[in-house]
Design an enzyme around this catalytic site. Sequence first.
Site, PDB file in Angstrom:
ATOM      1  N   ASP A  88      34.620 -73.388  30.253  1.00  0.00           N
ATOM      2  CA  ASP A  88      33.911 -72.318  30.938  1.00  0.00           C
ATOM      3  C   ASP A  88      34.894 -71.625  31.869  1.00  0.00           C
ATOM      4  OD1 ASP A  88      31.351 -70.961  31.752  1.00  0.00           O
ATOM      5  OD2 ASP A  88      31.980 -71.788  33.690  1.00  0.00           O
ATOM      6  N   GLU A 172      33.731 -69.298  25.189  1.00  0.00           N
ATOM      7  CA  GLU A 172      32.937 -68.085  25.032  1.00  0.00           C
ATOM      8  C   GLU A 172      33.827 -66.977  24.483  1.00  0.00           C
ATOM      9  OE1 GLU A 172      29.810 -67.237  28.383  1.00  0.00           O
ATOM     10  OE2 GLU A 172      31.428 -68.522  29.089  1.00  0.00           O
ATOM     11  N   ASP A 257      29.135 -74.452  36.744  1.00  0.00           N
ATOM     12  CA  ASP A 257      30.162 -74.384  35.710  1.00  0.00           C
ATOM     13  C   ASP A 257      30.120 -75.590  34.780  1.00  0.00           C
ATOM     14  OD1 ASP A 257      30.993 -72.025  36.936  1.00  0.00           O
ATOM     15  OD2 ASP A 257      32.377 -73.102  38.270  1.00  0.00           O
TER      16      ASP A 257
END
Length: 323
Positions: A88, A172, A257
């Site tokens: 992340d 991501e 997170d």
Amino acid sequence: MARPKFKKRSHRQTARFTRTAFRLRDNGALYLAGIGEIKIAWSRTLPAVPSSVTLIKAATGKYFVSFVVEEPGEPMPPRDADEDTGIDVGLACFAVMRNGRRIETPKFLRKQEKRIAKAQRALSRKQKGSNNWHRQRVRVARLHERVGNQRRDFLHKHSTVIVRENQAVYVEDLDVQSIQERFGRLANDQALSAFLRMLEAKCARYGRDFVKVDRYFPSTQLCSSCLEPTGPEGVAGLNVRKWTCSNPRCGATHDRDENAEANLRAFGREVLAAGRKGPTDAGPGGELKRLRSADESGISRHGAASRSPRGERTEPVTTAAVR
Ligand SMILES: [Zn+2]
């Protein structure tokens, strides 16, 4: 006589030499057709015979040569399938990984980028083309070069450790634009997207699985315990670091997170498992699928399969500074 033409409006100039236009001498010098023999300060030894050479004049006035070399893929010893991590990336912390491992955003990046911005403003106040302007332009270019080198070192160091220690990496799908949309303008946006690209390249090179998760996957909003979307949302939720799930049957407390990393990991594992079952069933199923956004095409899987059949790839290796 016509004035010289520049290839582009930049002070960085390049010239490319193919196989017949250069020779490597035994004494370490490089012969370039039309230029002659030049001495080289090698940054590393060449792994194989290069197929081309590019001579680069950087904006700082320094010269570099970059060699294109075919290198075989070099898989690392495989890890267990459950040795994996989500990553992340963010503003408050550069990256959060499994078990709460963190990479802090390096202070030098922000400090250097502030200095660059200041030098850039000074440049814009000078008369274009004047001696002062030229001097300031070189100053700005040197700062860019320095922060670029520091950034690259930092990213290489951390991405290598991650790829060595994990068999699969889930990130991501963030580009510079979506990073800016999510976090606002921030100093380390370049570093974040370069980090993800570097991880992807290293996973392909060393035989690791790399899963890019759709950028609309709500990794921050989902509670990783009950999969209900009870987490912080939108601009108002940007500063929420810790939260408690409002689902009455859950009530789990999360670090923002670490929760996002857990969601990326769970989702990434489903993508991998679905990919192993067969290409027709490439999308993951279950709870996570229900909560995904309308854009179903945003998942890409990379890894061993994305390498060429012979495991070869071509990578420009900037190898040397010209003395
Ligand atoms: Zn919950």
